[in-house]
Design an enzyme around this catalytic site. Sequence first.
Site, mmCIF file in Angstrom:
data_model
loop_
_atom_site.group_PDB
_atom_site.id
_atom_site.type_symbol
_atom_site.label_atom_id
_atom_site.label_comp_id
_atom_site.label_asym_id
_atom_site.label_seq_id
_atom_site.Cartn_x
_atom_site.Cartn_y
_atom_site.Cartn_z
ATOM 1 N N CYS A 1 71.114 64.586 42.524
ATOM 2 C CA CYS A 1 71.119 63.521 41.513
ATOM 3 C C CYS A 1 72.573 63.068 41.344
ATOM 4 O O CYS A 1 73.498 63.674 41.895
ATOM 5 C CB CYS A 1 70.599 64.082 40.195
ATOM 6 S SG CYS A 1 71.632 65.433 39.612
ATOM 7 N N HIS B 1 73.689 74.769 40.524
ATOM 8 C CA HIS B 1 72.981 75.988 40.913
ATOM 9 C C HIS B 1 72.446 75.880 42.337
ATOM 10 O O HIS B 1 71.255 75.653 42.560
ATOM 11 C CB HIS B 1 71.837 76.275 39.921
ATOM 12 C CG HIS B 1 72.335 76.751 38.594
ATOM 13 N ND1 HIS B 1 71.662 76.559 37.408
ATOM 14 C CD2 HIS B 1 73.469 77.429 38.263
ATOM 15 C CE1 HIS B 1 72.349 77.104 36.418
ATOM 16 N NE2 HIS B 1 73.451 77.627 36.908
ATOM 17 N N HIS C 1 76.741 71.699 34.068
ATOM 18 C CA HIS C 1 75.825 72.044 32.970
ATOM 19 C C HIS C 1 76.455 71.879 31.599
ATOM 20 O O HIS C 1 75.759 71.905 30.595
ATOM 21 C CB HIS C 1 75.364 73.505 33.122
ATOM 22 C CG HIS C 1 74.990 73.851 34.516
ATOM 23 N ND1 HIS C 1 75.858 74.462 35.404
ATOM 24 C CD2 HIS C 1 73.854 73.622 35.204
ATOM 25 C CE1 HIS C 1 75.262 74.612 36.569
ATOM 26 N NE2 HIS C 1 74.046 74.102 36.484
ATOM 27 N N HIS D 1 70.114 79.458 29.551
ATOM 28 C CA HIS D 1 70.565 78.496 30.562
ATOM 29 C C HIS D 1 71.932 77.954 30.124
ATOM 30 O O HIS D 1 72.146 77.677 28.935
ATOM 31 C CB HIS D 1 69.542 77.349 30.697
ATOM 32 C CG HIS D 1 69.838 76.456 31.867
ATOM 33 N ND1 HIS D 1 70.773 75.442 31.792
ATOM 34 C CD2 HIS D 1 69.363 76.438 33.130
ATOM 35 C CE1 HIS D 1 70.833 74.841 32.981
ATOM 36 N NE2 HIS D 1 69.992 75.437 33.801
ATOM 37 N N GLU E 1 73.294 75.137 30.248
ATOM 38 C CA GLU E 1 73.273 73.857 29.506
ATOM 39 C C GLU E 1 72.948 74.094 28.032
ATOM 40 O O GLU E 1 73.498 73.436 27.143
ATOM 41 C CB GLU E 1 72.247 72.906 30.135
ATOM 42 C CG GLU E 1 72.266 71.535 29.467
ATOM 43 C CD GLU E 1 71.185 70.598 29.977
ATOM 44 O OE1 GLU E 1 70.815 70.686 31.175
ATOM 45 O OE2 GLU E 1 70.717 69.769 29.186
ATOM 46 N N THR F 1 68.108 68.710 29.552
ATOM 47 C CA THR F 1 67.847 67.561 30.428
ATOM 48 C C THR F 1 66.859 67.857 31.564
ATOM 49 O O THR F 1 66.354 66.936 32.184
ATOM 50 C CB THR F 1 69.154 67.086 31.087
ATOM 51 O OG1 THR F 1 69.726 68.192 31.776
ATOM 52 C CG2 THR F 1 70.125 66.530 30.075
ATOM 53 N N SER G 1 67.832 77.507 39.143
ATOM 54 C CA SER G 1 67.897 76.056 38.928
ATOM 55 C C SER G 1 66.694 75.638 38.102
ATOM 56 O O SER G 1 65.554 75.685 38.571
ATOM 57 C CB SER G 1 67.897 75.347 40.287
ATOM 58 O OG SER G 1 67.494 74.009 40.134
ATOM 59 N N ASN H 1 65.604 72.729 37.021
ATOM 60 C CA ASN H 1 64.777 71.596 37.466
ATOM 61 C C ASN H 1 63.948 71.967 38.700
ATOM 62 O O ASN H 1 62.839 71.465 38.862
ATOM 63 C CB ASN H 1 65.630 70.340 37.646
ATOM 64 C CG ASN H 1 66.372 70.317 38.940
ATOM 65 O OD1 ASN H 1 65.840 69.873 39.942
ATOM 66 N ND2 ASN H 1 67.606 70.825 38.944
ATOM 67 N N SER I 1 69.916 70.018 42.651
ATOM 68 C CA SER I 1 71.165 70.604 43.138
ATOM 69 C C SER I 1 71.071 71.035 44.606
ATOM 70 O O SER I 1 71.972 71.707 45.113
ATOM 71 C CB SER I 1 71.563 71.788 42.238
ATOM 72 O OG SER I 1 70.440 72.534 41.876
HETATM 73 FE FE1 SF4 Z 1 71.443 65.754 37.449
HETATM 74 FE FE2 SF4 Z 1 71.422 67.481 35.412
HETATM 75 FE FE3 SF4 Z 1 72.694 65.150 35.191
HETATM 76 FE FE4 SF4 Z 1 70.025 65.205 35.326
HETATM 77 S S1 SF4 Z 1 71.330 66.025 33.692
HETATM 78 S S2 SF4 Z 1 71.396 63.770 36.372
HETATM 79 S S3 SF4 Z 1 69.684 66.927 36.723
HETATM 80 S S4 SF4 Z 1 73.201 66.847 36.568
#
Ligand code: SF4
Length: 315
Positions: free
Chosen positions: A18, A47, A80, A130, A132, A171, A229, A231, A273
Amino acid sequence: MTDLPPLSILIAAPRGFCAGVDRAITIVERAIEKYGPPVYVRHEIVHNKYVVDSLKAKGAVFVEELDMVPDGVPVVFSAHGVPKAVPAKAEQRGLSYLDATCPLVSKVHRQAERQVQAGRHILFIGHKGHPEVIGTFGQVPEGSMTLIETNEDAEAFEAEDPYNLAFLTQTTLSVDDTAAMVTTLRRRFPSIIAPKGEDICYATSNRQAAVKAIAPRCDLMLVIGAPNSSNSLRLAEVAERTGTPARLIQRADDIDLAWLDTVRTLGITAGASAPEVLVREVVERLASRFAVTEEQVETARETIAFKMPRGLEAA
Ligand code: SF4
């Protein structure tokens, strides 16, 4: 003519990197070019072991805590995000730091600050431990945010002031699980303030939607991503909820051919990632054992790119 058994592969799009991951990796690469090695990175920049190992080979040193960064060398904070105390400590020590926090995570940080300034208690939907979540909790004073991990948590939360609540989310959550928790919170606390726009990022939502689109056509989904990870784990869950078994793998070597004994159609995706090179590695490995036909199924096109921090823009 080939004697290899046939295997039809559906590849989800979007998948893989991303904009936030791309930016974070570029920050480390440009920091190494600008300052020379070593450049320290607090926590895995993203990650993914392949990404981390590639950056190590270029001169990045990964550590878990700022105390492990020697004086006088630059340090990068991971995508993160970090608690406010981390850059504050770096400044105290006179360390130069580069913040690779994804701008979409920073947006959640600023919303958390604003809600606390407005006197609201925040319910934060996310996964305990996590980075984040740790980073977002570290934006506000202790006690001003409560973690909601499950719908049971949303049902059980006792508010001191039910009219002064806001919710925010990590997120990289499951879009469907989060919607269920938000429905519970809104039912129990009708005046709860919602985030401005969606906190689950575009990349997470798009990757989950792409899996939903192909998984029902597949006998098995392979999700390329790391076990830590968030996501990537959610992508495997999304596939399984459509009734299609899913396996999370880091690289082609993790594939057990026995999984494919009865598989005619295989789905492949990659977490935000995981680089595309790992997807190609998997397809090539399968092509050495099967007569592979490959189809990419695109459900959205992504054009988002984030700016580099000042001083690291492209020359
Ligand atoms: Fe990528 Fe995380 Fe940003 Fe979403 S929040 S765009 S998954 S880095």
